[in-house]
Design a protein around this motif. Structure first.
Motif, PDB file in Angstrom:
ATOM      1  N   SER A  41       0.945  -1.179   0.002  1.00  0.00           N
ATOM      2  CA  SER A  41      -0.053  -0.051  -0.133  1.00  0.00           C
ATOM      3  C   SER A  41       0.830   1.345   0.007  1.00  0.00           C
ATOM      4  CB  SER A  41      -0.876  -0.275   1.256  1.00  0.00           C
ATOM      5  OG  SER A  41      -0.298  -0.197   2.566  1.00  0.00           O
ATOM      6  N   TRP A  42       2.112   1.279   0.642  1.00  0.00           N
ATOM      7  CA  TRP A  42       3.033   2.369   0.516  1.00  0.00           C
ATOM      8  C   TRP A  42       2.924   2.942  -0.661  1.00  0.00           C
ATOM      9  CZ3 TRP A  42       7.487   3.582  -1.979  1.00  0.00           C
ATOM     10  CH2 TRP A  42       8.051   2.138  -2.334  1.00  0.00           C
ATOM     11  N   PHE A  43       3.246   2.174  -1.700  1.00  0.00           N
ATOM     12  CA  PHE A  43       3.619   2.713  -3.158  1.00  0.00           C
ATOM     13  C   PHE A  43       2.241   3.021  -3.848  1.00  0.00           C
ATOM     14  CE2 PHE A  43       3.929   1.951  -7.787  1.00  0.00           C
ATOM     15  CZ  PHE A  43       5.537   2.502  -8.058  1.00  0.00           C
ATOM     16  N   ASN A  44       1.087   2.372  -3.511  1.00  0.00           N
ATOM     17  CA  ASN A  44      -0.098   2.966  -4.149  1.00  0.00           C
ATOM     18  C   ASN A  44      -0.479   4.452  -3.724  1.00  0.00           C
ATOM     19  OD1 ASN A  44      -0.680   0.504  -5.281  1.00  0.00           O
ATOM     20  ND2 ASN A  44      -1.757  -0.223  -3.719  1.00  0.00           N
ATOM     21  N   THR A  45      -0.082   4.785  -2.819  1.00  0.00           N
ATOM     22  CA  THR A  45      -0.197   6.337  -2.361  1.00  0.00           C
ATOM     23  C   THR A  45       0.867   7.250  -2.224  1.00  0.00           C
ATOM     24  OG1 THR A  45      -0.368   5.769  -0.022  1.00  0.00           O
ATOM     25  CG2 THR A  45      -2.488   5.405  -1.219  1.00  0.00           C
ATOM     26  N   ALA A  46       2.135   6.569  -2.660  1.00  0.00           N
ATOM     27  CA  ALA A  46       3.250   7.524  -2.569  1.00  0.00           C
ATOM     28  C   ALA A  46       3.539   8.809  -3.107  1.00  0.00           C
ATOM     29  CB  ALA A  46       4.628   6.699  -2.692  1.00  0.00           C
ATOM     30  N   ARG A  47       2.795   8.749  -4.454  1.00  0.00           N
ATOM     31  CA  ARG A  47       2.715   9.805  -5.244  1.00  0.00           C
ATOM     32  C   ARG A  47       3.983  10.652  -5.778  1.00  0.00           C
ATOM     33  NH1 ARG A  47      -0.673   7.030  -6.209  1.00  0.00           N
ATOM     34  NH2 ARG A  47      -2.831   7.044  -5.361  1.00  0.00           N
ATOM     35  N   PHE A  48       5.082  10.434  -5.007  1.00  0.00           N
ATOM     36  CA  PHE A  48       6.307  11.376  -5.557  1.00  0.00           C
ATOM     37  C   PHE A  48       7.479  10.728  -4.941  1.00  0.00           C
ATOM     38  CE2 PHE A  48       7.815  16.202  -5.307  1.00  0.00           C
ATOM     39  CZ  PHE A  48       8.245  16.115  -6.599  1.00  0.00           C
ATOM     40  N   LYS A  75      -4.439  10.672 -11.256  1.00  0.00           N
ATOM     41  CA  LYS A  75      -5.014   9.242 -11.844  1.00  0.00           C
ATOM     42  C   LYS A  75      -4.351   8.106 -11.077  1.00  0.00           C
ATOM     43  CE  LYS A  75      -4.930  11.523 -16.367  1.00  0.00           C
ATOM     44  NZ  LYS A  75      -4.010  11.602 -17.823  1.00  0.00           N
ATOM     45  N   GLY A  76      -4.144   8.176  -9.914  1.00  0.00           N
ATOM     46  CA  GLY A  76      -3.701   7.265  -8.894  1.00  0.00           C
ATOM     47  C   GLY A  76      -2.236   6.850  -9.175  1.00  0.00           C
ATOM     48  N   GLY A  77      -1.587   7.591  -9.694  1.00  0.00           N
ATOM     49  CA  GLY A  77      -0.158   7.108 -10.035  1.00  0.00           C
ATOM     50  C   GLY A  77       0.949   8.033  -9.312  1.00  0.00           C
ATOM     51  N   ASN A  78       2.266   7.623  -9.508  1.00  0.00           N
ATOM     52  CA  ASN A  78       3.339   8.223  -8.707  1.00  0.00           C
ATOM     53  C   ASN A  78       4.181   9.026  -9.810  1.00  0.00           C
ATOM     54  OD1 ASN A  78       2.474   6.917  -6.460  1.00  0.00           O
ATOM     55  ND2 ASN A  78       4.164   5.426  -6.429  1.00  0.00           N
ATOM     56  N   LEU A 137       0.240  13.654  -1.260  1.00  0.00           N
ATOM     57  CA  LEU A 137       0.521  12.381  -0.755  1.00  0.00           C
ATOM     58  C   LEU A 137      -0.534  11.677  -0.018  1.00  0.00           C
ATOM     59  CD1 LEU A 137       3.785  14.131   0.855  1.00  0.00           C
ATOM     60  CD2 LEU A 137       3.568  13.081  -1.219  1.00  0.00           C
ATOM     61  N   GLY A 138      -0.438  10.329   0.071  1.00  0.00           N
ATOM     62  CA  GLY A 138      -1.411   9.563   0.555  1.00  0.00           C
ATOM     63  C   GLY A 138      -2.762   9.607   0.087  1.00  0.00           C
TER      64      GLY A 138
END
Length: 417
Positions: A4-11, A277-280, A316-317
């Motif tokens: 999950s950390w990667f899914n919402t890391a964003r940057f 768009k849900g990406g980083n 973030l998040g």
């Protein structure tokens, strides 16, 4: 399932660095004569390109400064080129003398990097190219192999390839056992050989045995946890987790001839688009040969940092927010709050459609928490409903606008908006 950390890391931060940074040229590609996707990549003779491996001594390398910069920007992870296509290892390897250990610098750059990032609480990633244009059994790229042609690569003998794959597996094992937990293994270079030649199934099995929790990108053929569109935010997001890797100019490595820098506003807008768009966004920096980050990049990152200090909550998040027809711009959400990113200047108001207007608790300017006035309306017959969907019109003045991207926060009574 991906962590999950990667899914919402964003940057995140990408660091492309190697011995060729001393020459002020792109990593690896100059030795094969350049490539269409790198307009400022010159053709450098193989021997001339590789000679700076003997002189690499980045006395200004300070990974703590890199880590502090990433942290201040709100980045959640940092990825370093442990080995690029040119075959030069920024780590101490027992498999070859073509590494940082056999330079005037001598110290293990990857170890220093990993230690510094962990100290700041950042996730750690290592880039590793399957290609090795220096190893004699790959076989090494020579002047006679120019010009570089995709799909027309000199092939090794069976004996050469057996030796090379042993070398490849051994270096990967070193990276996955000598540096503690690694969060991301970022592969590249698979296009020159088939998955069967690379033995990707065996590579993946070894990785999972050594580091079961590690994330792998999509460039190990047949495997990977997330997609990596390059230099581009896709119009439609991939179906699974993803990040876009992006340069600040048109080069991955330090290249003073490349002056086509993106503005801080462009970087911020790309970050907003990716998050919505849900990406980083994996934003590349390219240190100079001495280890310092190019001043033109720092200038832009300082502006991004200032913007993120006021607006990080909207990035973030977060999860993707509204549908495109509901709001003409990127939007994200976190719990009961929806964030609107205004990438174009509004005339005097902003309209949001298809939201439960009676559940709106308030709207504010995110940068200073200033409450904003708004009105709502819906179809006449829908107004008799207890919970109608309608449109919200938020009033704005010129003084409310951020010079890079204004962010509005809408609070709802619950998360169903």
């Amino acid at each position: 399932m991906i962590k999950s950390w990667f899914n919402t890391a964003r940057f995140g931060m990408f660091v492309h660095w190697g011995h060729s940074s001393q020459q002020g040229c792109e990593l690896s590609w100059p030795l094969v004569g350049g490539v269409f996707s790198l307009p400022f990549c010159t053709d450098i003779p193989v021997e001339e390109y590789q000679r700076t491996a003997q002189t690499f001594n980045p006395q200004s390398y300070d990974p703590q400064q890199w880590a502090a910069l990433a942290k201040q920007l709100g980045m959640q992870y940092v990825i370093l080129t442990a080995k690029h296509h040119d075959g030069f290892a920024l780590f101490h390897t027992r498999q070859s003398d073509f590494s940082i250990e056999h330079t005037p610098y001598r110290k293990d750059i990857v170890r220093e990097f990993v230690t510094a990032m962990r100290a700041e609480g950042l996730r750690v990633g290592l880039y590793f190219s399957l290609i090795d244009w220096h190893h004699p059994d790959y076989p090494a790229f020579t002047e006679a192999d120019k010009p570089y042609r995709f799909g027309q690569f000199r092939q090794p003998s069976t004996e050469q390839w057996q030796r090379f794959t042993q070398f490849l597996f051994a270096q990967l094992r070193e990276l996955l056992t000598d540096y503690g937990p690694i969060d991301i293994l970022w592969f590249d270079g698979a296009w020159e050989r088939t998955p069967e030649q690379w033995q990707t199934e065996a590579i993946h099995k070894m990785i999972r045995e050594l580091q079961p929790e590690i994330l792998i990108n999509d460039r190990l053929p047949g495997y990977g946890n997330f997609d990596t569109p390059e230099q581009f935010v896709p119009a439609q997001p991939p179906e699974r987790s993803w990040e876009t890797c992006l340069t600040i100019n048109e080069s991955w490595g330090y290249n003073p001839a490349d002056r086509q820098f993106k503005s801080a506003r462009q970087i911020i807008h790309t970050l907003c688009e990716a998050a919505a768009k849900g990406g980083n966004l994996l934003l590349n920096v390219s240190p100079m040969g001495n280890g310092q980050i190019q001043p033109e990049l720092l200038e832009r990152l300082e502006t991004v940092q200032t913007w993120m200090a006021l607006h990080h909550e909207s990035i973030l998040g977060t999860q993707p927010g509204l549908e495109p027809w509901q709001f003409y711009g990127p939007s994200t959400r976190k719990g009961k709050r929806v964030y609107l990113h205004l990438l174009l200047k509004p005339y005097d108001s902003v309209t949001v459609r298809g939201v439960p207007i009676r559940r709106v608790k308030g709207v504010q300017l995110l940068s200073n928490r200033k409450p904003l006035s708004y009105t709502s309306r819906c179809a006449i017959l829908d107004s008799f409903s207890r919970d109608p969907l309608g449109e919200l019109v938020i009033a704005l003045s010129e003084t409310d606008l951020d010079p890079h991207a204004t962010v509005l926060a809408i609070d709802f009574e619950d998360e169903s908006a």
